[in-house]
Scaffold this motif. Structure first.
Motif, PDB file in Angstrom:
ATOM      1  N   LYS A 112      18.769  16.632  20.336  1.00  0.00           N
ATOM      2  CA  LYS A 112      18.748  15.467  21.221  1.00  0.00           C
ATOM      3  C   LYS A 112      17.674  14.455  20.811  1.00  0.00           C
ATOM      4  O   LYS A 112      17.534  13.418  21.440  1.00  0.00           O
ATOM      5  N   MET A 113      16.932  14.773  19.785  1.00  0.00           N
ATOM      6  CA  MET A 113      15.835  13.917  19.342  1.00  0.00           C
ATOM      7  C   MET A 113      16.243  13.132  18.095  1.00  0.00           C
ATOM      8  O   MET A 113      16.986  13.627  17.254  1.00  0.00           O
ATOM      9  N   ALA A 114      15.739  11.917  17.974  1.00  0.00           N
ATOM     10  CA  ALA A 114      15.944  11.102  16.774  1.00  0.00           C
ATOM     11  C   ALA A 114      14.596  10.907  16.096  1.00  0.00           C
ATOM     12  O   ALA A 114      13.639  10.439  16.714  1.00  0.00           O
ATOM     13  N   ARG A 115      14.527  11.293  14.850  1.00  0.00           N
ATOM     14  CA  ARG A 115      13.290  11.142  14.073  1.00  0.00           C
ATOM     15  C   ARG A 115      13.453   9.923  13.175  1.00  0.00           C
ATOM     16  O   ARG A 115      14.379   9.839  12.373  1.00  0.00           O
ATOM     17  N   TYR A 116      12.521   8.973  13.304  1.00  0.00           N
ATOM     18  CA  TYR A 116      12.576   7.716  12.558  1.00  0.00           C
ATOM     19  C   TYR A 116      11.731   7.783  11.293  1.00  0.00           C
ATOM     20  O   TYR A 116      10.685   8.440  11.256  1.00  0.00           O
ATOM     21  N   SER A 117      12.205   7.065  10.273  1.00  0.00           N
ATOM     22  CA  SER A 117      11.471   6.954   9.013  1.00  0.00           C
ATOM     23  C   SER A 117      11.750   5.571   8.424  1.00  0.00           C
ATOM     24  O   SER A 117      12.689   4.881   8.833  1.00  0.00           O
ATOM     25  N   LEU A 118      10.926   5.178   7.477  1.00  0.00           N
ATOM     26  CA  LEU A 118      11.167   3.930   6.754  1.00  0.00           C
ATOM     27  C   LEU A 118      12.381   4.136   5.854  1.00  0.00           C
ATOM     28  O   LEU A 118      12.597   5.236   5.344  1.00  0.00           O
ATOM     29  N   THR A 119      13.174   3.100   5.659  1.00  0.00           N
ATOM     30  CA  THR A 119      14.394   3.262   4.878  1.00  0.00           C
ATOM     31  C   THR A 119      14.123   3.599   3.421  1.00  0.00           C
ATOM     32  O   THR A 119      14.870   4.360   2.820  1.00  0.00           O
ATOM     33  N   ASP A 120      13.050   3.030   2.865  1.00  0.00           N
ATOM     34  CA  ASP A 120      12.735   3.339   1.474  1.00  0.00           C
ATOM     35  C   ASP A 120      11.296   2.935   1.152  1.00  0.00           C
ATOM     36  O   ASP A 120      10.589   2.382   1.985  1.00  0.00           O
ATOM     37  N   LEU A 121      10.902   3.215  -0.050  1.00  0.00           N
ATOM     38  CA  LEU A 121       9.532   2.948  -0.494  1.00  0.00           C
ATOM     39  C   LEU A 121       9.207   1.457  -0.486  1.00  0.00           C
ATOM     40  O   LEU A 121       8.050   1.072  -0.293  1.00  0.00           O
ATOM     41  N   HIS A 122      10.213   0.594  -0.650  1.00  0.00           N
ATOM     42  CA  HIS A 122       9.968  -0.854  -0.655  1.00  0.00           C
ATOM     43  C   HIS A 122       9.325  -1.314   0.648  1.00  0.00           C
ATOM     44  O   HIS A 122       8.416  -2.139   0.641  1.00  0.00           O
ATOM     45  N   ILE A 123       9.797  -0.790   1.750  1.00  0.00           N
ATOM     46  CA  ILE A 123       9.272  -1.191   3.060  1.00  0.00           C
ATOM     47  C   ILE A 123       7.810  -0.791   3.179  1.00  0.00           C
ATOM     48  O   ILE A 123       6.970  -1.578   3.615  1.00  0.00           O
ATOM     49  N   GLU A 124       7.498   0.420   2.763  1.00  0.00           N
ATOM     50  CA  GLU A 124       6.102   0.872   2.790  1.00  0.00           C
ATOM     51  C   GLU A 124       5.241   0.000   1.886  1.00  0.00           C
ATOM     52  O   GLU A 124       4.125  -0.375   2.256  1.00  0.00           O
ATOM     53  N   MET A 125       5.758  -0.348   0.733  1.00  0.00           N
ATOM     54  CA  MET A 125       5.010  -1.193  -0.202  1.00  0.00           C
ATOM     55  C   MET A 125       4.756  -2.581   0.370  1.00  0.00           C
ATOM     56  O   MET A 125       3.650  -3.123   0.234  1.00  0.00           O
ATOM     57  N   ILE A 126       5.760  -3.167   1.025  1.00  0.00           N
ATOM     58  CA  ILE A 126       5.590  -4.491   1.640  1.00  0.00           C
ATOM     59  C   ILE A 126       4.488  -4.433   2.679  1.00  0.00           C
ATOM     60  O   ILE A 126       3.604  -5.297   2.722  1.00  0.00           O
ATOM     61  N   TYR A 127       4.519  -3.409   3.519  1.00  0.00           N
ATOM     62  CA  TYR A 127       3.490  -3.246   4.544  1.00  0.00           C
ATOM     63  C   TYR A 127       2.103  -3.090   3.898  1.00  0.00           C
ATOM     64  O   TYR A 127       1.157  -3.783   4.258  1.00  0.00           O
ATOM     65  N   LYS A 128       2.002  -2.195   2.932  1.00  0.00           N
ATOM     66  CA  LYS A 128       0.700  -1.899   2.322  1.00  0.00           C
ATOM     67  C   LYS A 128       0.151  -3.074   1.523  1.00  0.00           C
ATOM     68  O   LYS A 128      -1.051  -3.338   1.559  1.00  0.00           O
ATOM     69  N   VAL A 129       1.004  -3.803   0.833  1.00  0.00           N
ATOM     70  CA  VAL A 129       0.538  -4.965   0.065  1.00  0.00           C
ATOM     71  C   VAL A 129       0.063  -6.055   1.022  1.00  0.00           C
ATOM     72  O   VAL A 129      -0.964  -6.696   0.787  1.00  0.00           O
ATOM     73  N   GLY A 130       0.794  -6.262   2.123  1.00  0.00           N
ATOM     74  CA  GLY A 130       0.361  -7.236   3.118  1.00  0.00           C
ATOM     75  C   GLY A 130      -0.984  -6.872   3.712  1.00  0.00           C
ATOM     76  O   GLY A 130      -1.875  -7.718   3.846  1.00  0.00           O
ATOM     77  N   LEU A 131      -1.148  -5.607   4.038  1.00  0.00           N
ATOM     78  CA  LEU A 131      -2.419  -5.131   4.588  1.00  0.00           C
ATOM     79  C   LEU A 131      -3.546  -5.300   3.571  1.00  0.00           C
ATOM     80  O   LEU A 131      -4.634  -5.786   3.910  1.00  0.00           O
ATOM     81  N   GLU A 132      -3.280  -4.933   2.354  1.00  0.00           N
ATOM     82  CA  GLU A 132      -4.273  -5.072   1.283  1.00  0.00           C
ATOM     83  C   GLU A 132      -4.699  -6.526   1.135  1.00  0.00           C
ATOM     84  O   GLU A 132      -5.882  -6.831   0.976  1.00  0.00           O
ATOM     85  N   HIS A 133      -3.744  -7.435   1.226  1.00  0.00           N
ATOM     86  CA  HIS A 133      -4.031  -8.862   1.082  1.00  0.00           C
ATOM     87  C   HIS A 133      -4.976  -9.349   2.172  1.00  0.00           C
ATOM     88  O   HIS A 133      -5.935 -10.071   1.896  1.00  0.00           O
ATOM     89  N   ILE A 134      -4.713  -8.975   3.424  1.00  0.00           N
ATOM     90  CA  ILE A 134      -5.572  -9.476   4.507  1.00  0.00           C
ATOM     91  C   ILE A 134      -6.939  -8.803   4.530  1.00  0.00           C
ATOM     92  O   ILE A 134      -7.880  -9.342   5.091  1.00  0.00           O
ATOM     93  N   LEU A 135      -7.053  -7.632   3.894  1.00  0.00           N
ATOM     94  CA  LEU A 135      -8.341  -6.936   3.869  1.00  0.00           C
ATOM     95  C   LEU A 135      -9.226  -7.370   2.696  1.00  0.00           C
ATOM     96  O   LEU A 135     -10.378  -6.935   2.612  1.00  0.00           O
ATOM     97  N   GLU A 136      -8.709  -8.215   1.812  1.00  0.00           N
ATOM     98  CA  GLU A 136      -9.507  -8.668   0.646  1.00  0.00           C
ATOM     99  C   GLU A 136     -10.746  -9.407   1.104  1.00  0.00           C
ATOM    100  O   GLU A 136     -10.738 -10.184   1.968  1.00  0.00           O
TER     101      GLU A 136
END
Length: 125
Positions: A101-125
């Motif tokens: 009865k439970m739905a476990r969510y995940s990112l669709t692929d590595l691209h999504i994680e990379m977009i998030y991480k690159v954006g975060l890296e950019h603002i933390l510079e």
């Protein structure tokens, strides 16, 4: 006075002489994507423009989670989380797998994680 300063600052951002480089213009024009692809890309990036959705993505970049765990972690009600997940799912950002009865969510692929991480890296510079 502020308008004059803006004009002076903006004039530094332009060429002082008009001299196009046809070889360069043609080279970059050849590599441009179609107009509808720019529109689709703009819509894709709008998905990342919501803090709640970004929080959800940040959690799913760490581990696959169910709605209950996301809600508890972010201190949000399940309806809010479900609504954001529905948007992310509709845009192929996240996917889910039913486990009983439970739905476990995940990112669709590595691209999504990379977009998030690159954006975060950019603002933390």
């Amino acid at each position: 006075m502020a308008d004059k300063n803006n004009l002076e600052n903006n004039s530094k951002d332009v060429c002082e002489v008009v001299c196009t480089h046809p070889d360069v213009v043609n080279r970059v024009k050849d590599r441009m994507i179609e107009e509808d692809q720019y529109s689709e890309l703009a819509e894709f990036f709008k998905i990342f423009g919501n803090p709640t959705r970004l929080k959800i993505l940040s959690l799913l970049a760490i581990e696959d989670l169910c709605v209950c765990d996301i809600s508890e972690t972010l201190n949000l009600n399940q309806t809010t989380v479900s609504n954001q997940l529905r948007i992310l799912r509709a845009n192929n950002i996240v996917k889910y797998q039913k486990e009983g009865k439970m739905a476990r969510y995940s990112l669709t692929d590595l691209h999504i994680e990379m977009i998030y991480k690159v954006g975060l890296e950019h603002i933390l510079e």
